[in-house]
Design a protein around this motif. Structure first.
Motif, PDB file in Angstrom:
ATOM      1  N   TYR A 107      43.384  40.419  47.828  1.00  0.00           N
ATOM      2  CA  TYR A 107      43.539  40.521  46.378  1.00  0.00           C
ATOM      3  C   TYR A 107      42.299  41.097  45.710  1.00  0.00           C
ATOM      4  N   LEU A 108      41.397  41.657  46.507  1.00  0.00           N
ATOM      5  CA  LEU A 108      40.158  42.233  45.973  1.00  0.00           C
ATOM      6  C   LEU A 108      40.140  43.752  46.105  1.00  0.00           C
ATOM      7  N   ARG A 109      41.310  44.359  46.118  1.00  0.00           N
ATOM      8  CA  ARG A 109      41.411  45.807  46.330  1.00  0.00           C
ATOM      9  C   ARG A 109      40.746  46.618  45.224  1.00  0.00           C
ATOM     10  N   ASN A 110      40.764  46.120  44.027  1.00  0.00           N
ATOM     11  CA  ASN A 110      40.175  46.834  42.899  1.00  0.00           C
ATOM     12  C   ASN A 110      39.542  45.800  41.969  1.00  0.00           C
ATOM     13  N   PRO A 111      38.748  46.227  41.011  1.00  0.00           N
ATOM     14  CA  PRO A 111      38.042  45.257  40.182  1.00  0.00           C
ATOM     15  C   PRO A 111      38.932  44.482  39.198  1.00  0.00           C
ATOM     16  N   THR A 112      40.113  44.975  38.891  1.00  0.00           N
ATOM     17  CA  THR A 112      40.928  44.299  37.882  1.00  0.00           C
ATOM     18  C   THR A 112      41.814  43.196  38.450  1.00  0.00           C
ATOM     19  N   THR A 113      42.213  43.287  39.705  1.00  0.00           N
ATOM     20  CA  THR A 113      43.106  42.275  40.275  1.00  0.00           C
ATOM     21  C   THR A 113      42.503  40.870  40.238  1.00  0.00           C
ATOM     22  N   PRO A 114      41.270  40.660  40.741  1.00  0.00           N
ATOM     23  CA  PRO A 114      40.717  39.309  40.676  1.00  0.00           C
ATOM     24  C   PRO A 114      40.504  38.830  39.243  1.00  0.00           C
ATOM     25  N   GLN A 115      40.144  39.749  38.349  1.00  0.00           N
ATOM     26  CA  GLN A 115      39.960  39.370  36.947  1.00  0.00           C
ATOM     27  C   GLN A 115      41.274  38.893  36.350  1.00  0.00           C
ATOM     28  N   ASN A 116      42.348  39.619  36.631  1.00  0.00           N
ATOM     29  CA  ASN A 116      43.654  39.225  36.106  1.00  0.00           C
ATOM     30  C   ASN A 116      44.134  37.912  36.712  1.00  0.00           C
ATOM     31  N   LEU A 117      43.875  37.696  38.003  1.00  0.00           N
ATOM     32  CA  LEU A 117      44.241  36.433  38.637  1.00  0.00           C
ATOM     33  C   LEU A 117      43.535  35.261  37.951  1.00  0.00           C
ATOM     34  N   LEU A 118      42.221  35.387  37.813  1.00  0.00           N
ATOM     35  CA  LEU A 118      41.453  34.308  37.189  1.00  0.00           C
ATOM     36  C   LEU A 118      41.890  34.070  35.750  1.00  0.00           C
ATOM     37  N   PHE A 121      52.147  27.556  40.003  1.00  0.00           N
ATOM     38  CA  PHE A 121      50.702  27.691  39.802  1.00  0.00           C
ATOM     39  C   PHE A 121      49.959  27.179  41.028  1.00  0.00           C
ATOM     40  N   LYS A 122      50.304  25.964  41.462  1.00  0.00           N
ATOM     41  CA  LYS A 122      49.636  25.371  42.615  1.00  0.00           C
ATOM     42  C   LYS A 122      49.845  26.220  43.867  1.00  0.00           C
ATOM     43  N   GLN A 123      51.068  26.677  44.079  1.00  0.00           N
ATOM     44  CA  GLN A 123      51.357  27.480  45.266  1.00  0.00           C
ATOM     45  C   GLN A 123      50.549  28.770  45.242  1.00  0.00           C
ATOM     46  N   GLN A 124      50.519  29.432  44.096  1.00  0.00           N
ATOM     47  CA  GLN A 124      49.780  30.687  43.988  1.00  0.00           C
ATOM     48  C   GLN A 124      48.282  30.448  44.182  1.00  0.00           C
ATOM     49  N   LEU A 125      47.751  29.424  43.553  1.00  0.00           N
ATOM     50  CA  LEU A 125      46.319  29.133  43.667  1.00  0.00           C
ATOM     51  C   LEU A 125      45.925  28.880  45.115  1.00  0.00           C
ATOM     52  N   PHE A 126      46.728  28.098  45.832  1.00  0.00           N
ATOM     53  CA  PHE A 126      46.382  27.763  47.209  1.00  0.00           C
ATOM     54  C   PHE A 126      46.729  28.878  48.189  1.00  0.00           C
ATOM     55  N   THR A 127      47.615  29.778  47.819  1.00  0.00           N
ATOM     56  CA  THR A 127      47.954  30.910  48.680  1.00  0.00           C
ATOM     57  C   THR A 127      46.924  32.028  48.542  1.00  0.00           C
ATOM     58  N   MET A 128      46.393  32.212  47.345  1.00  0.00           N
ATOM     59  CA  MET A 128      45.522  33.352  47.070  1.00  0.00           C
ATOM     60  C   MET A 128      44.037  33.047  47.161  1.00  0.00           C
ATOM     61  N   THR A 129      43.693  31.787  47.493  1.00  0.00           N
ATOM     62  CA  THR A 129      42.279  31.437  47.643  1.00  0.00           C
ATOM     63  C   THR A 129      42.056  30.722  48.974  1.00  0.00           C
ATOM     64  N   ARG A 130      40.829  30.843  49.459  1.00  0.00           N
ATOM     65  CA  ARG A 130      40.443  30.115  50.672  1.00  0.00           C
ATOM     66  C   ARG A 130      40.002  28.713  50.280  1.00  0.00           C
ATOM     67  N   SER A 131      39.757  27.876  51.261  1.00  0.00           N
ATOM     68  CA  SER A 131      39.384  26.480  50.986  1.00  0.00           C
ATOM     69  C   SER A 131      38.048  26.372  50.249  1.00  0.00           C
ATOM     70  N   ASP A 132      37.193  27.419  50.346  1.00  0.00           N
ATOM     71  CA  ASP A 132      35.918  27.383  49.622  1.00  0.00           C
ATOM     72  C   ASP A 132      36.062  27.905  48.194  1.00  0.00           C
ATOM     73  N   GLY A 133      37.299  28.259  47.804  1.00  0.00           N
ATOM     74  CA  GLY A 133      37.553  28.727  46.450  1.00  0.00           C
ATOM     75  C   GLY A 133      37.514  30.238  46.289  1.00  0.00           C
ATOM     76  N   ALA A 134      37.062  30.960  47.308  1.00  0.00           N
ATOM     77  CA  ALA A 134      36.995  32.420  47.212  1.00  0.00           C
ATOM     78  C   ALA A 134      38.396  33.014  47.244  1.00  0.00           C
ATOM     79  N   ILE A 135      38.582  34.063  46.470  1.00  0.00           N
ATOM     80  CA  ILE A 135      39.859  34.771  46.474  1.00  0.00           C
ATOM     81  C   ILE A 135      39.985  35.530  47.786  1.00  0.00           C
ATOM     82  N   ILE A 136      41.147  35.454  48.403  1.00  0.00           N
ATOM     83  CA  ILE A 136      41.400  36.116  49.684  1.00  0.00           C
ATOM     84  C   ILE A 136      41.196  37.629  49.515  1.00  0.00           C
TER      85      ILE A 136
END
Length: 86
Positions: free
Chosen positions: A42-53, A24-39
């Motif tokens: 992972y924003l290719r379509n509207p469902t990917t960020p929703q599923n991540l969150l 969980f920690k590895q994925q969270l820190f790999t897929m987000t920037r230091s400001d908390g925004a998703i890289i």
């Protein structure tokens, strides 16, 4: 991560639970920037960020029920939780 953590809780397997927690920690820190925004990758379509969150929140809630705080995970000297920033 959610499935692994759910299995670990169901089987009362501390080692598997810790593995899920670290993933969980590895994925969270790999897929987000230091400001908390998703890289953006992972924003290719509207469902990917929703599923991540959704997956991150469900995993954090499962951990919270077990008495573990994944919402408060910080890294790299941050004072505010990465999940709270997201």
């Amino acid at each position: 991560n959610l499935a692994l953590m759910a299995v670990a809780v169901f089987q009362e397997d501390a080692a598997t639970y810790e593995e899920a927690r670290q993933r969980f920690k590895q994925q969270l820190f790999t897929m987000t920037r230091s400001d908390g925004a998703i890289i953006p990758d992972y924003l290719r379509n509207p469902t990917t960020p929703q599923n991540l969150l959704l997956g991150w929140i469900q995993t954090a809630e499962t951990a919270r029920i077990q008495g573990d705080d994944l919402y408060g995970e910080t890294g790299n000297g941050q004072s505010l939780s990465r999940l709270a920033l997201t």
